[in-house]
Design a protein around this motif. Sequence first.
Motif, short mmCIF file in Angstrom:
data_model
loop_
_atom_site.label_atom_id
_atom_site.label_comp_id
_atom_site.label_asym_id
_atom_site.label_seq_id
_atom_site.Cartn_x
_atom_site.Cartn_y
_atom_site.Cartn_z
N VAL A 1 -6.25 1.72 13.01
CA VAL A 1 -6.70 2.02 11.64
C VAL A 1 -5.85 1.27 10.63
CG1 VAL A 1 -6.94 3.84 9.90
CG2 VAL A 1 -7.64 4.27 12.26
N TYR A 2 -4.53 1.26 10.85
CA TYR A 2 -3.59 0.62 9.92
C TYR A 2 -3.89 -0.87 9.76
CZ TYR A 2 0.94 -0.88 8.04
OH TYR A 2 1.93 -1.44 7.26
N ASP B 1 -1.80 4.29 -1.02
CA ASP B 1 -3.14 4.04 -0.50
C ASP B 1 -3.56 5.20 0.41
OD1 ASP B 1 -5.43 2.14 0.35
OD2 ASP B 1 -4.43 2.59 2.25
N ARG C 1 0.82 -1.20 0.00
CA ARG C 1 0.00 0.00 0.00
C ARG C 1 0.86 1.26 0.00
NH1 ARG C 1 -3.97 -0.86 4.95
NH2 ARG C 1 -1.98 -1.51 5.89
N THR D 1 -6.69 -2.49 10.85
CA THR D 1 -8.09 -2.76 10.52
C THR D 1 -8.34 -2.62 9.03
OG1 THR D 1 -8.83 -1.98 12.69
CG2 THR D 1 -10.48 -2.09 10.96
N THR D 2 -7.79 -1.58 8.41
CA THR D 2 -7.99 -1.41 6.96
C THR D 2 -7.33 -2.55 6.19
OG1 THR D 2 -6.04 0.08 6.94
CG2 THR D 2 -8.22 1.10 7.04
N ALA D 3 -6.20 -3.03 6.68
CA ALA D 3 -5.54 -4.17 6.03
C ALA D 3 -6.40 -5.42 6.15
CB ALA D 3 -4.17 -4.40 6.64
N TYR D 4 -6.97 -5.62 7.34
CA TYR D 4 -7.85 -6.77 7.56
C TYR D 4 -9.07 -6.72 6.65
CZ TYR D 4 -11.52 -9.55 9.74
OH TYR D 4 -12.56 -10.42 9.96
N LEU D 5 -9.70 -5.55 6.55
CA LEU D 5 -10.90 -5.42 5.72
C LEU D 5 -10.61 -5.65 4.24
CD1 LEU D 5 -12.54 -2.30 7.42
CD2 LEU D 5 -13.23 -4.70 7.63
N ASP D 6 -9.37 -5.37 3.83
CA ASP D 6 -8.98 -5.60 2.44
C ASP D 6 -8.37 -6.98 2.22
OD1 ASP D 6 -9.89 -3.22 1.36
OD2 ASP D 6 -8.06 -2.15 1.90
N ALA E 1 -5.74 5.49 2.91
CA ALA E 1 -5.81 5.23 4.35
C ALA E 1 -4.40 5.20 4.96
CB ALA E 1 -6.52 3.89 4.61
N THR E 2 -3.47 4.57 4.25
CA THR E 2 -2.09 4.51 4.73
C THR E 2 -1.46 5.90 4.76
OG1 THR E 2 -1.87 2.29 3.77
CG2 THR E 2 0.16 3.43 4.35
#
Length: 219
Positions: free
Chosen positions: A161-162, A112, A107, A164-169, A114-115
């Motif tokens: 956030v870092y 990315d 990312r 969680t967004t990775a998990y969701l993707d 979010a990143t």
Amino acid sequence: MGAHPYSSLEDLPGYVPPRLSLFEIAGPFLGASLLVLATVWLLSGTVQPHSRRLSKADRLLMCWWAFTGVTHVLFQGFFLFTPDFFTRNNPNYFDELWKEYSKGDSRYVARDTATLTVEGIMVLLQGPGSLFAVYAIASRKSYSLVLQFAVSLGHLYGNTVYYTTAYLDGFNFSASQFYFWVYFIGANSSWFLIPLLIARRSWKKICVAIHQAEKVKTK
């Protein structure tokens, strides 16, 4: 693991492969980190605010905040303001470092949003806040614990956030299991675990101070 840019160089327009080996990248980073830690540890031993030496716990906290502040401002600051780090024909050390780290989280080369947002918070708020915490501890400022608590919460928020967004993707940003566990998980976990401990310590000390102040008022 899902598709990763490093598995197909044509997915990265203008991508310039790393020229330094892992040891040539990790060596200077570790050396600089140890230099910061050793310097702060030694200097903190000479600081005597109000004619009292700092405790070992405070000196260790100063080392942590100094390392964290320098990392955020210098290393992550370079990434934030250098979007073309992976396309430079004459890459510098920081270009090479971020190309290597991106093997654990692509990312970064994808910029990315979010990143970038998390990195922006780290560079612009958490970095200066961490360095300010070094000064606050060394000077025994009354706001030292509140500052450390606030900056620690910022780190906990950023890492939440870092990850969680990775998990969701789908956690599909690492070139291999090695990079996933060593870079993505290992290199970032300290900025979750240590701030958690510091926040807990600061909260307990703040509560004790408030309780003691209340007892004095009731006398």
